[in-house]
Design an enzyme around this catalytic site. Structure first.
Site, mmCIF file in Angstrom:
data_model
loop_
_atom_site.group_PDB
_atom_site.id
_atom_site.type_symbol
_atom_site.label_atom_id
_atom_site.label_comp_id
_atom_site.label_asym_id
_atom_site.label_seq_id
_atom_site.Cartn_x
_atom_site.Cartn_y
_atom_site.Cartn_z
ATOM 1 N N ASP A 225 34.352 35.958 38.956
ATOM 2 C CA ASP A 225 35.474 36.878 38.828
ATOM 3 C C ASP A 225 35.051 38.283 39.244
ATOM 4 O OD1 ASP A 225 38.229 37.098 37.719
ATOM 5 O OD2 ASP A 225 37.283 38.520 36.348
ATOM 6 N N GLU A 275 16.693 27.229 42.099
ATOM 7 C CA GLU A 275 15.769 26.505 41.205
ATOM 8 C C GLU A 275 16.331 25.130 40.871
ATOM 9 O OE1 GLU A 275 14.813 27.919 37.260
ATOM 10 O OE2 GLU A 275 14.489 29.905 38.126
HETATM 11 C C1 GLC Z 1 40.565 38.371 38.459
HETATM 12 C C2 GLC Z 1 41.322 37.187 37.917
HETATM 13 C C3 GLC Z 1 42.505 37.685 37.139
HETATM 14 C C4 GLC Z 1 42.006 38.541 35.999
HETATM 15 C C5 GLC Z 1 41.137 39.682 36.528
HETATM 16 C C6 GLC Z 1 40.385 40.351 35.420
HETATM 17 O O1 GLC Z 1 41.295 39.070 39.409
HETATM 18 O O2 GLC Z 1 41.681 36.333 38.959
HETATM 19 O O3 GLC Z 1 43.306 36.640 36.657
HETATM 20 O O4 GLC Z 1 43.093 39.077 35.299
HETATM 21 O O5 GLC Z 1 40.156 39.200 37.421
HETATM 22 O O6 GLC Z 1 39.410 39.510 34.914
#
Ligand code: GLC
Length: 561
Positions: A225, A275
């Protein structure tokens, strides 16, 4: 072998030999938004046991793996992207034993499992953040986050002028343990999502432990993310153009995103994954959500010793227009060249309005035009070189639910922009599986079962998976046939493409030896670039004709191809 469907010509199916070690290069991954996939307990929220129950469905569709949206313990302020414990499963979704069963069941049928890891921020309920609040200014616990004194004589103004991605300032003030108003902390999303300070070695070590924990449990990789986040400019200076930062959800504040140090983290994580590869020869995938201003900067994230892949969102962002699509496809191919990665194509995800609605006129049930275009876009994506991601419901041609009432919306963006942005709930409505009325088989019929967490409209009945499977002209069969051919034809998957001459409004390209894909973006039929009946088409094509809003694949030995 399966029967030929109306839009598909019979074709011999022999699985192509694929590179098992580097399986991710042309993989098709299905994104499971766990809370909306299948609910096994009757609480109205999807769960891991539901995902396990849905595995045969996904296997039949023909995907290579699943990416599970966050299922960790979380107060769910941003549906799990606010993680309170990275090493466990939220009871709403199951437990670690269920996770292990799911992974084992997926592996038994040859489906890879990717987790969603959230390293830019955690939940304000994470024990480290709670410890930081209690420990007070200047403590080592605070240095895991970005705490700073406020500006102005009494420190009542935020330390800088940055905006949060989901609206409002990027800083919130805390009450110190002695009850006084105190420091501020940085959160690039909601106040419930404090940003980690990656300049603190403790954070780096912590995430190493998190990765190992899940890799030891057998996962095949991670979707990362906000992978251009993590580091902020060390001095946290004012942004020169805070209004521009606020106008867009793209990561444009050059002081808060895309700092050079972030690449060290991806090198470290790659080494750690290697690893595991060294033990059994199977590569563990790191695929990043990378939003940066240019394709060239994007390519830096997938250098040979960094992330294996990064989503290429420009395709998702392109309007339904042949020139726009050609431009983004060409740029992606050009920029990825030499990195060792492959392009990771994506048309839909849990943050975006679904293609059927995006490409058509906004109509609650979707429009015929949007559906035709989305079918064509699907065939285009599956013919491109590289990997592809399918967001749950995309294979059903599910339109966006555009008319959810305000009081059921849960997206923090809606709340934090003063109800202006209704962006993300409409693509997160629980999937329809069967039947004529909500819950459409989403929630198991136990006594006292609750309604799905977001209401499903009546028209979901026509998109239910059981209907889709029974109807060979459905969206589902188009995806299934496309995936099956991808798994079979050596021309598809990774490699290159060659643009072919085509009339305005039409894109045509060849892949490898004699596979041609053409897409007619316009409304009127055109002459097909290849004679004969297509191998697969998004609608039935008369010989020699490519109807409007249609894509088709052919195998040809025609010399100009
Ligand atoms: C990313 C995710 C989204 C989330 C954001 C904060 O963009 O896809 O759904 O709200 O990150 O974590």
């Amino acid at each position: 072998m399966h029967n030929a469907t109306p839009h598909r010509q019979a074709y011999g199916v022999t699985p192509k030999s694929s590179d098992a070690r580097r399986w991710w290069r042309d993989a098709v991954i299905y994104q499971v938004y766990v809370r909306s996939f299948l609910d096994s307990t009757g609480d109205g929220v999807g769960d891991l046991a539901g995902v396990r129950a849905g595995l045969p469905y996904l296997k039949k569709l023909g995907v290579d793996g699943v990416w599970l949206s966050p299922f960790y313990p979380s107060p769910q302020h941003d549906h799990g992207y606010d993680v309170a414990d990275y090493l466990d499963v939220d009871p709403v979704f199951g437990d670690l034993a269920e996770f292990d069963q799911l992974t084992a069941a997926a592996h038994r049928i040859g489906v890879k499992v990717l987790l969603d890891i959230v390293p830019n921020h955690c939940s304000s309920e994470h024990p480290y953040f709670q410890e930081a609040l209690a420990a007070g200014p200047g403590s080592p616990a605070r240095s895991r986050f970005h705490f700073a004194d406020g500006r102005g004589p009494d420190g009542s103004e935020p330390p800088n002028n940055w905006h949060a991605m989901f609206g409002g300032p990027a800083w919130s003030r805390v009450t110190e343990p002695d009850g006084s108003l105190g420091q501020w902390y940085l959160h690039m999303f909601t106040p419930e999502q404090p940003d980690w300070n990656w300049r603190d070695a403790g954070v780096t070590d912590y995430f190493d432990r998190v990765l190992r924990f899940w890799l030891d449990r057998g996962v095949d990789g991670f979707r990362i993310d906000v992978a251009a986040g993590l580091f902020k400019h060390p001095e946290l200076p004012d942004s020169p153009d805070p209004q521009a930062d606020a106008r867009t959800r793209d990561s444009v504040n050059p002081l808060a995103w895309n700092q050079p140090e972030v690449h060290d983290v991806w090198r470290r994580w790659r080494t750690l994954c290697e690893e595991y590869t060294a033990r059994d020869g199977r590569e563990r995938l790191l695929v990043g959500e990378v939003s940066v201003p240019t394709a060239r900067e994007h390519a830096l994230y997938v250098r040979p010793d960094e992330l294996h892949q990064a989503f290429f969102f420009d395709l998702l962002g392109a309007p339904w227009d042949a020139d726009a699509f050609r431009k983004v496809i060409s740029e992606a191919m050009q920029d990825i060249a030499g990195t060792g990665s492959t392009v990771t194509w994506v048309l839909n995800n849990h943050d975006q309005v679904r293609t059927v609605t995006r490409y058509g006129e906004p109509a609650p049930e979707g429009s015929g035009l949007g559906t035709a275009r989305a079918r064509a876009a699907a065939l285009l994506m599956l013919a491109l070189p590289g990997a592809a991601y399918i967001y749950q419901g995309e294979e059903l041609g599910l339109p966006e639910v555009v008319d959810l009432p305000d009081d059921v919306l849960t997206d923090p963006i809606f709340r934090r922009t003063g109800s202006r942005a209704r962006i993300r709930d409409g693509c997160r409505v629980p999937l329809p599986w069967s039947g004529q009325a909500s819950p459409f088989g989403f929630t198991s019929e136990v006594e006292g079962a609750k309604l799905p967490w977001l209401p499903q409209p009546e028209w979901f009945a026509q998109y239910a998976t059981d209907r889709a499977l029974a109807d060979t002209s459905s969206f589902w069969h188009l995806y299934r046939d496309g995936l099956q051919l991808r798994a079979t034809l050596p021309q598809l998957g990774e490699g290159t493409l060659r643009w072919l001459e085509a009339p305005p409004g039409v894109l045509a390209f060849s892949r490898g030896d004699g596979l041609v894909c053409a897409v007619n973006f316009g409304p009127a039929p055109v002459a097909a670039p290849v004679p004969g009946t297509p191998l697969l088409a998004s609608v039935t094509c008369p010989p020699g004709v490519l109807p409007g809003s249609t894509a088709a694949w052919w195998i040809t030995d025609h010399p100009h191809v």
